[in-house]
Design an enzyme around this catalytic site. Structure first.
Site, PDB file in Angstrom:
ATOM      1  N   LEU A   1       0.875  -1.170   0.000  1.00 31.74           N
ATOM      2  CA  LEU A   1       0.000   0.000   0.000  1.00 31.74           C
ATOM      3  C   LEU A   1       0.911   1.217   0.000  1.00 31.74           C
ATOM      4  CD1 LEU A   1      -2.761  -0.774   2.708  1.00 31.74           C
ATOM      5  CD2 LEU A   1      -2.983  -0.936   0.233  1.00 31.74           C
ATOM      6  N   ASP A   2       0.530   2.252  -0.748  1.00 30.35           N
ATOM      7  CA  ASP A   2       1.301   3.506  -0.719  1.00 30.35           C
ATOM      8  C   ASP A   2       1.394   4.006   0.722  1.00 30.35           C
ATOM      9  OD1 ASP A   2       1.486   3.470  -3.465  1.00 30.35           O
ATOM     10  OD2 ASP A   2      -0.153   4.875  -3.790  1.00 30.35           O
ATOM     11  N   LYS A   3       2.448   4.746   1.003  1.00 27.22           N
ATOM     12  CA  LYS A   3       2.651   5.303   2.348  1.00 27.22           C
ATOM     13  C   LYS A   3       1.392   6.015   2.866  1.00 27.22           C
ATOM     14  CE  LYS A   3       5.297   8.811   4.844  1.00 27.22           C
ATOM     15  NZ  LYS A   3       6.217   9.950   4.746  1.00 27.22           N
TER      16      LYS A   3
ATOM     17  N   ARG B   1      -5.565   5.833  -8.205  1.00 25.27           N
ATOM     18  CA  ARG B   1      -5.229   7.255  -8.251  1.00 25.27           C
ATOM     19  C   ARG B   1      -5.283   7.792  -9.686  1.00 25.27           C
ATOM     20  NH1 ARG B   1       0.178   7.468  -4.654  1.00 25.27           N
ATOM     21  NH2 ARG B   1      -0.004   9.703  -5.098  1.00 25.27           N
TER      22      ARG B   1
END
Length: 292
Positions: free
Chosen positions: A132-134, A233
């Site tokens: 998962l992205d930060k 996104r």
């Protein structure tokens, strides 16, 4: 008796370090910086380590007490939802890295879980199955054995039965449901984008359903048919409704102080006993409040 976290409400616009210095007058500047660096501070519903993070009136700042933070069994920025001899499932906070970067080696989900399993078994290891992205929060799966990681990654499409995200996006999404299909490519500057040419890149398919909207922001539930890098996104930018706080992909504002993306549900067949497992992480309150 367990010490409780300290919680403060922001009264006027300021930066995080300045605010902490004002409410922790008895501590030195270096001590306050250490508290920030160790991930002991959260703003609203996400962990924050940046000194210059801008605060707005009404936001809540929580500081985890030192003794609590130093307890070995406390994991910073995440909570274990399930663990057995093969896998660990966590709920990750926004602001916590999955793996190390040049700047941050230890304050990551991978490093903390590795230390955690080694305390029980010095030979213990952790393997990354997906990321998962930060700035994305929610459910995440790790393997405790290399062969488990390989099985999950090789058979991911068959084993994973549901991956549901929620996104707070800009504007009023008109259609109650929709499907976005494109071919994703990555530029030299690590920007992912949809190619206008069919079959030029990796096929990405996202399904969405509108949960609520107040005209200014919409809350969407998203099902992934494919799991490409930055897929949601890019797809939200493609339909003209960038995710709140996602400056990289077209967002114009950040009213919740974090990226408006959360991994709500992960359901998969266990790699060894084939049992169907389902894990949920509650939708952040700020997502609900901003889209009402």
């Amino acid at each position: 008796m367990e010490q409780k976290d300290l919680t403060y409400t922001v009264k006027e616009p300021t930066e995080l370090l300045k605010f902490l210095l004002s409410v922790m007058e008895n501590r030195s500047r270096n001590s306050v910086k250490s508290i920030l660096a160790r991930g002991q501070v959260s703003v609203d519903d996400h962990m924050e380590t940046k000194y210059n993070y801008p605060l707005k009136p009404g936001q809540t700042v929580s500081i985890m007490k030192n003794k609590v933070a130093k307890r070995e069994d406390v994991l910073t920025g995440m909570k274990i939802l399930f663990e057995d001899e093969d896998i660990i499932v966590i709920n990750k906070d926004a602001g916590l890295l999955t793996i190390a970067t040049e700047k941050e080696k230890k304050l990551t989900a991978y490093f903390q879980l590795t230390e955690y399993v080694k305390r029980k078994n010095p030979q213990g290891r952790i393997f990354i199955v997906h990321r998962l992205d930060k700035d994305t929060s929610g459910v995440m799966l790790f393997a405790k054995k290399e062969k488990v990681k390989r099985k999950l990654q090789d058979d991911w499409k068959d084993m994973v039965k549901e991956r549901t995200y929620v996104a707070l996006v800009e504007g009023d999404v008109k259609n109650p449901t929709g499907k976005i299909k494109s071919w994703l490519k990555e530029s030299k500057t690590h920007m992912v984008y949809s190619s206008p040419v069919k079959n030029d890149g990796q096929l990405a398919i996202t399904h969405y359903k509108k949960l609520q909207s107040n005209g200014r922001f919409s809350l969407l539930e998203l099902q992934l048919e494919t799991g490409r890098k930055n897929q949601i996104r890019v797809h939200m930018q493609d339909i003209g409704h960038s995710i709140v706080g996602d400056k990289k992909y077209g967002a114009s504002e950040n009213p919740i102080g974090r990226l408006g993306l959360h991994a709500k549900v992960l359901s998969f067949h266990h790699p060894y006993n084939n049992r169907l497992m389902l894990f949920r992480a509650d939708v952040p309150k700020s997502f609900m409040a901003k889209s009402k």
